[in-house]
Design a protein around this motif. Structure first.
Motif, PDB file in Angstrom:
ATOM      1  N   TYR A 191       0.020  26.291  -4.549  1.00 37.26           N
ATOM      2  CA  TYR A 191       0.263  25.104  -3.729  1.00 37.26           C
ATOM      3  C   TYR A 191      -1.047  24.327  -3.662  1.00 37.26           C
ATOM      4  O   TYR A 191      -2.131  24.913  -3.557  1.00 37.26           O
ATOM      5  CB  TYR A 191       0.702  25.514  -2.327  1.00 37.26           C
ATOM      6  N   THR A 192      -0.970  23.005  -3.748  1.00 33.98           N
ATOM      7  CA  THR A 192      -2.198  22.205  -3.678  1.00 33.98           C
ATOM      8  C   THR A 192      -1.945  20.940  -2.892  1.00 33.98           C
ATOM      9  O   THR A 192      -0.796  20.498  -2.742  1.00 33.98           O
ATOM     10  CB  THR A 192      -2.707  21.861  -5.090  1.00 33.98           C
ATOM     11  N   GLU A 193      -3.009  20.339  -2.368  1.00 32.06           N
ATOM     12  CA  GLU A 193      -2.909  19.096  -1.618  1.00 32.06           C
ATOM     13  C   GLU A 193      -3.730  18.005  -2.293  1.00 32.06           C
ATOM     14  O   GLU A 193      -4.812  18.263  -2.824  1.00 32.06           O
ATOM     15  CB  GLU A 193      -3.366  19.296  -0.171  1.00 32.06           C
ATOM     16  N   ILE A 194      -3.185  16.792  -2.263  1.00 36.15           N
ATOM     17  CA  ILE A 194      -3.785  15.626  -2.901  1.00 36.15           C
ATOM     18  C   ILE A 194      -4.124  14.617  -1.823  1.00 36.15           C
ATOM     19  O   ILE A 194      -3.288  14.305  -0.975  1.00 36.15           O
ATOM     20  CB  ILE A 194      -2.800  14.980  -3.907  1.00 36.15           C
ATOM     21  N   THR A 195      -5.341  14.067  -1.844  1.00 37.56           N
ATOM     22  CA  THR A 195      -5.729  12.984  -0.933  1.00 37.56           C
ATOM     23  C   THR A 195      -6.060  11.752  -1.750  1.00 37.56           C
ATOM     24  O   THR A 195      -6.858  11.808  -2.686  1.00 37.56           O
ATOM     25  CB  THR A 195      -6.954  13.376  -0.082  1.00 37.56           C
ATOM     26  N   LEU A 196      -5.424  10.629  -1.399  1.00 30.14           N
ATOM     27  CA  LEU A 196      -5.605   9.376  -2.132  1.00 30.14           C
ATOM     28  C   LEU A 196      -6.065   8.278  -1.190  1.00 30.14           C
ATOM     29  O   LEU A 196      -5.504   8.099  -0.106  1.00 30.14           O
ATOM     30  CB  LEU A 196      -4.282   8.947  -2.793  1.00 30.14           C
ATOM     31  N   ASN A 197      -7.098   7.544  -1.613  1.00 27.63           N
ATOM     32  CA  ASN A 197      -7.523   6.351  -0.890  1.00 27.63           C
ATOM     33  C   ASN A 197      -6.608   5.185  -1.260  1.00 27.63           C
ATOM     34  O   ASN A 197      -6.217   5.038  -2.421  1.00 27.63           O
ATOM     35  CB  ASN A 197      -8.971   5.998  -1.234  1.00 27.63           C
ATOM     36  N   LEU A 198      -6.275   4.358  -0.288  1.00 27.47           N
ATOM     37  CA  LEU A 198      -5.450   3.184  -0.547  1.00 27.47           C
ATOM     38  C   LEU A 198      -6.343   2.011  -0.931  1.00 27.47           C
ATOM     39  O   LEU A 198      -7.365   1.780  -0.285  1.00 27.47           O
ATOM     40  CB  LEU A 198      -4.623   2.827   0.689  1.00 27.47           C
ATOM     41  N   PRO A 199      -5.977   1.243  -1.974  1.00 26.69           N
ATOM     42  CA  PRO A 199      -6.811   0.113  -2.401  1.00 26.69           C
ATOM     43  C   PRO A 199      -6.833  -1.021  -1.381  1.00 26.69           C
ATOM     44  O   PRO A 199      -7.756  -1.825  -1.366  1.00 26.69           O
ATOM     45  CB  PRO A 199      -6.160  -0.329  -3.718  1.00 26.69           C
ATOM     46  N   GLU A 200      -5.795  -1.098  -0.547  1.00 27.58           N
ATOM     47  CA  GLU A 200      -5.789  -1.999   0.590  1.00 27.58           C
ATOM     48  C   GLU A 200      -5.059  -1.297   1.734  1.00 27.58           C
ATOM     49  O   GLU A 200      -4.301  -0.367   1.516  1.00 27.58           O
ATOM     50  CB  GLU A 200      -5.128  -3.345   0.277  1.00 27.58           C
ATOM     51  N   GLN A 201      -5.335  -1.707   2.955  1.00 24.63           N
ATOM     52  CA  GLN A 201      -4.749  -1.032   4.095  1.00 24.63           C
ATOM     53  C   GLN A 201      -3.232  -1.179   4.116  1.00 24.63           C
ATOM     54  O   GLN A 201      -2.685  -2.217   3.757  1.00 24.63           O
ATOM     55  CB  GLN A 201      -5.334  -1.592   5.394  1.00 24.63           C
ATOM     56  N   ALA A 202      -2.567  -0.117   4.539  1.00 24.22           N
ATOM     57  CA  ALA A 202      -1.132  -0.175   4.823  1.00 24.22           C
ATOM     58  C   ALA A 202      -0.990  -0.472   6.310  1.00 24.22           C
ATOM     59  O   ALA A 202      -1.320   0.361   7.155  1.00 24.22           O
ATOM     60  CB  ALA A 202      -0.465   1.147   4.472  1.00 24.22           C
ATOM     61  N   THR A 203      -0.543  -1.666   6.633  1.00 23.27           N
ATOM     62  CA  THR A 203      -0.522  -2.134   8.023  1.00 23.27           C
ATOM     63  C   THR A 203       0.851  -1.864   8.635  1.00 23.27           C
ATOM     64  O   THR A 203       1.745  -2.703   8.595  1.00 23.27           O
ATOM     65  CB  THR A 203      -0.861  -3.634   8.101  1.00 23.27           C
ATOM     66  N   VAL A 204       0.986  -0.684   9.219  1.00 26.44           N
ATOM     67  CA  VAL A 204       2.245  -0.310   9.863  1.00 26.44           C
ATOM     68  C   VAL A 204       2.347  -1.020  11.209  1.00 26.44           C
ATOM     69  O   VAL A 204       1.442  -0.940  12.042  1.00 26.44           O
ATOM     70  CB  VAL A 204       2.319   1.217  10.063  1.00 26.44           C
ATOM     71  N   ARG A 205       3.445  -1.730  11.408  1.00 24.92           N
ATOM     72  CA  ARG A 205       3.729  -2.413  12.662  1.00 24.92           C
ATOM     73  C   ARG A 205       5.203  -2.223  12.991  1.00 24.92           C
ATOM     74  O   ARG A 205       5.992  -1.775  12.165  1.00 24.92           O
ATOM     75  CB  ARG A 205       3.424  -3.921  12.559  1.00 24.92           C
ATOM     76  N   THR A 206       5.584  -2.617  14.182  1.00 23.74           N
ATOM     77  CA  THR A 206       6.996  -2.580  14.537  1.00 23.74           C
ATOM     78  C   THR A 206       7.796  -3.533  13.654  1.00 23.74           C
ATOM     79  O   THR A 206       9.000  -3.356  13.466  1.00 23.74           O
ATOM     80  CB  THR A 206       7.197  -2.948  16.009  1.00 23.74           C
ATOM     81  N   THR A 207       7.124  -4.544  13.122  1.00 28.33           N
ATOM     82  CA  THR A 207       7.796  -5.553  12.287  1.00 28.33           C
ATOM     83  C   THR A 207       7.364  -5.516  10.821  1.00 28.33           C
ATOM     84  O   THR A 207       7.798  -6.338  10.037  1.00 28.33           O
ATOM     85  CB  THR A 207       7.514  -6.959  12.841  1.00 28.33           C
TER      86      THR A 207
END
Length: 267
Positions: A191-207
């Motif tokens: 079993y292994t885990e992967i960590t990835l940087n996002l090239p731009e922010q993922a802006t989670v909002r209610t909308t």
């Protein structure tokens, strides 16, 4: 002079208000929960993966026609710009990405705290803690894995990756079957885990429900930092079968280079 001074004060007051509003918009107003999609787009090198007909050539000169690609994605963790994290509840964090099933290739997460996310971490396979809960502790995922052919048996455990098809090589002239299955074998968890940087922010909002688009280069399973020749594992009439032995830890190590974030959609 007084008129100019009053004008300057007015400008400063407006500036303070705008700065305050801007600060509120970027920090204090981020609240509630939203959703995020994590899309896995399987490729072979620089080409979109097409099952059964596409000829894919490895750096070792082997030609593959891939017929089946599946892998278990688990234990998803999202990291915000301030370093805080959101961990998807364990009971909701096991999925199977199946190249033949388009709907399975996007994982939709809900009830995600609003925020600006900069990293995603996930496991490939089923971790020992989850497996140790026993068959009754797997919930609906055990049924799903069995229906997708991602179980050897309960005692033998899950298949973490299923990679199958036909191959030829300089030493194997005719189409020959290959099967690469990883999972827990003996004392090797794989079993292994992967960590990835996002090239731009993922802006989670209610909308706003962002979509993180990940390329999964399946060539890296056997053609990553560790080069594994199918020809070397050819068992004559049975084809090339890699389901245990020293190759599985090498394949597991290759997975760190299999996944990259191509882009993020913020709609």
């Amino acid at each position: 002079m007084k008129f100019q001074f009053k004008n300057m004060l007015a400008v400063l007051a407006i500036s303070v208000v705008l700065t305050s509003c801007s600060k509120d918009d970027s920090t204090d107003s981020i609240s509630g929960t939203g959703g995020i999609g994590i899309e896995f787009d399987n490729v072979f090198g620089n080409a979109n993966l097409i099952l059964n007909t596409q000829i894919n050539t490895t750096s070792q000169g082997e030609n593959l026609k891939v017929s089946d690609v599946k892998y278990i994605v688990s234990n998803i963790v999202l990291t915000k710009e301030d370093g805080s994290t959101y961990t998807v509840p364990k009971s909701e964090s096991y999925f199977i990405v199946d190249e033949s099933d388009e709907a399975s290739q996007t994982i939709e997460l809900s009830n995600v705290p609003a925020g600006n996310y900069t990293k995603v971490k996930f496991g490939i396979g089923v971790d020992q803690e989850q497996f140790n809960l026993g068959a009754d502790g797997q919930g609906d995922f055990l049924t799903l894995a069995d229906s997708k052919g991602m179980m050897w048996s309960w005692s033998a455990g899950y298949k973490f990756i299923k990679f199958e098809g036909l191959f030829t090589s300089p030493s194997v002239a005719t189409d020959t079957e290959f099967m690469v299955h990883t999972g827990q074998t003996g004392t090797d968890d794989n079993y292994t885990e992967i960590t990835l940087n996002l090239p731009e922010q993922a802006t989670v909002r209610t909308t706003i429900t962002p979509d993180v688009h990940i390329f999964a280069d399946v060539a890296k399973i056997i053609d990553g930092a560790n080069k594994i020749n199918l020809s070397d594992n050819n068992m004559g009439g049975m084809g090339a079968m890699i389901m245990g032995g020293t190759n599985l830890p090498l394949i597991t190590a290759n997975l760190s280079g299999m996944f990259t974030v191509n882009h993020v959609h913020n709609d």
